[in-house]
Write an enzyme that holds these catalytic residues in place. Structure first.
Site, short mmCIF file in Angstrom:
data_model
loop_
_atom_site.label_atom_id
_atom_site.label_comp_id
_atom_site.label_asym_id
_atom_site.label_seq_id
_atom_site.Cartn_x
_atom_site.Cartn_y
_atom_site.Cartn_z
N SER A 50 0.85 -1.20 0.00
CA SER A 50 0.00 0.00 0.00
C SER A 50 0.88 1.25 0.00
O SER A 50 2.10 1.17 0.21
CB SER A 50 -0.88 0.00 1.25
OG SER A 50 -0.08 0.21 2.40
N ASP A 83 -1.33 -1.74 -3.94
CA ASP A 83 -2.68 -1.76 -3.38
C ASP A 83 -3.19 -0.32 -3.23
O ASP A 83 -2.50 0.53 -2.66
CB ASP A 83 -2.60 -2.45 -2.01
CG ASP A 83 -3.95 -2.77 -1.41
OD1 ASP A 83 -4.91 -2.96 -2.17
OD2 ASP A 83 -4.03 -2.83 -0.16
N ASP A 105 -7.14 3.27 -7.62
CA ASP A 105 -8.41 3.34 -6.90
C ASP A 105 -8.95 4.76 -6.98
O ASP A 105 -8.63 5.61 -6.15
CB ASP A 105 -8.22 2.91 -5.44
CG ASP A 105 -9.53 2.96 -4.67
OD1 ASP A 105 -10.56 3.34 -5.26
OD2 ASP A 105 -9.52 2.62 -3.47
N HIS A 214 -11.87 -6.77 -2.00
CA HIS A 214 -11.08 -6.14 -0.94
C HIS A 214 -11.76 -6.43 0.39
O HIS A 214 -12.84 -7.01 0.44
CB HIS A 214 -11.01 -4.62 -1.18
CG HIS A 214 -10.02 -4.25 -2.22
ND1 HIS A 214 -8.89 -3.54 -1.94
CD2 HIS A 214 -9.97 -4.52 -3.54
CE1 HIS A 214 -8.19 -3.38 -3.05
NE2 HIS A 214 -8.84 -3.97 -4.05
N GLY A 215 -11.10 -6.04 1.47
CA GLY A 215 -11.72 -6.12 2.79
C GLY A 215 -12.19 -7.52 3.14
O GLY A 215 -13.26 -7.71 3.71
N ASN A 257 -8.30 -10.06 -1.05
CA ASN A 257 -7.32 -9.25 -0.32
C ASN A 257 -7.38 -9.50 1.18
O ASN A 257 -8.47 -9.40 1.79
CB ASN A 257 -7.61 -7.76 -0.54
CG ASN A 257 -7.17 -7.29 -1.90
OD1 ASN A 257 -6.83 -8.08 -2.77
ND2 ASN A 257 -7.16 -5.98 -2.08
N ILE A 258 -6.22 -9.73 1.77
CA ILE A 258 -6.15 -10.03 3.20
C ILE A 258 -4.99 -9.24 3.82
O ILE A 258 -3.83 -9.42 3.44
CB ILE A 258 -5.95 -11.55 3.42
CG1 ILE A 258 -7.17 -12.30 2.89
CG2 ILE A 258 -5.69 -11.85 4.90
CD1 ILE A 258 -6.98 -13.79 2.75
#
Ligand code: G3H
Ligand code: 13P
Ligand code: ZN
Length: 312
Positions: A50, A83, A105, A214-215, A257-258
């Site tokens: 990220s 990310d 994003d 995601h999430g 995504n983790i």
């Protein structure tokens, strides 16, 4: 094997009824825990970084850590992904700096603006052999310092996805169907339920196209309890039920995504270690069990949640 893009991974995952795990990496122990599990289970993997990770650990250190994992795990395909890229400039810096995949994003921007910025990233990325993930819809939770409250979160609109993909040329699409970032995804006492009806509508509009969730941490209660037992305070931390993630992986979801689960395993383990060994102060002694627990948790995900063990 050198670093790969996600193109082949997603093609196989789509047709094989599984998803590839995309795990956030911030330091050496996290990279090692994830990739050792993937090597032993013969699973393809996406290591993602990220903006916050680049600010914390530095772009070069993270790339070199991932390159070390590639050398140590030559049998498995590994992709290096940005990310939540927030701008063309961040994406360009990662494309120029060795990443094989980036996410732009712009999901918080109006539809036309999201298309325009995503298109610009896609053109640059494709010219450099890099693939692009884009996002439509807004997940609740905190991502890279941007907090979206439940009122401003909204599901992906299936009627928008065809036009978005056609106009941007993106290679995969992150969608909002009820997952959220962080460790508090659902209210205690409620029944967590992803919107598979929306996913199915999207798949009808985009046949054979890789979808990203995601999430998607499941927030293992074992580690929430460990945190709470050893001095932490995370009451009501709840994640996405693993069987729903497994179901999504059998459909068009090719990337899951983790991040929060890695943080929980690491923090719970370190808290326990310090509580049991108040005299210890060598970081290797507490990071070793933290890395080992990350590895076992990732192994569990590969086998029981993502279904990608043995697919390398
Ligand atoms: O979606 C966000 C990821 O969990 C990364 O979190 O921005 O704190 O590194 P971060
Ligand atoms: P979690 O907070 O559920 O781990 O999600 C991570 C994520 O989506 C990273 O982009
Ligand atoms: Zn995310």
């Amino acid at each position: 094997m050198a670093l790969v893009t996600t193109t082949e991974m997603f093609k196989k995952a789509y047709h094989g009824g599984y998803a590839v795990g995309a795990f956030n990496v911030n330091n050496m122990e996290i990279v090692q825990g994830i990739t050792e599990a993937c090597r032993e289970e013969k699973a393809p993997v996406i290591l993602q970084v990220s903006k916050g990770a680049r600010a914390y650990a530095n772009h070069t250190y993270l790339v070199k850590l991932v390159e070390a994992a590639v050398l140590e795990c030559p049998e498995i395909p590994i992709a290096l992904h940005l990310d939540h890229g927030d701008s063309f400039e961040t994406c360009k810096s990662c494309i120029d700096g060795g990443f094989t995949s980036v996410m732009i994003d712009a999901s918080s921007k109006p539809f036309a603006e999201n298309i325009a910025i995503t298109r610009k990233v896609v053109e640059y990325a494709h010219d450099h052999g890099v693939v692009v993930e884009a996002e439509l819809g807004a997940l609740a939770g905190v991502e890279d310092e941007v907090s979206v409250d439940a009122d401003n979160a909204h599901y992906t609109r299936p009627e928008e996805v065809e036009e978005f993909v056609a106009k941007t040329g993106c290679d995969s699409l992150a969608i909002a169907i009820g997952t959220s970032h962080g460790a508090y995804k659902f209210k205690p006492g409620t029944n967590p339920q992803l919107r598979f009806d929306i996913l199915e509508e999207i798949v009808k509009k985009l046949p054979e196209f890789p979808i990203v969730l995601h999430g998607s941490s499941s927030v293992p209660q074992e580690y929430v309890q460990m945190v709470n037992t050893y001095g932490g305070a995370m009451p009501g931390a709840i994640g996405v039920p693993e069987e729903q993630l497994r179901h999504a992986a059998k459909l068009a979801v090719c990337k899951i995504n983790i991040d929060s689960d890695l943080r929980l395993a690491m923090t719970g383990t370190i808290r326990k270690f310090f509580a049991e060994h108040p005299d210890k102060f060598d970081p290797r002694e507490y990071l070793k069990p933290a890395r080992a627990n990350i590895k076992e948790m990732v192994r569990h995900k590969l086998i029981n949640v993502l279904g990608c063990a043995g697919k390398a």
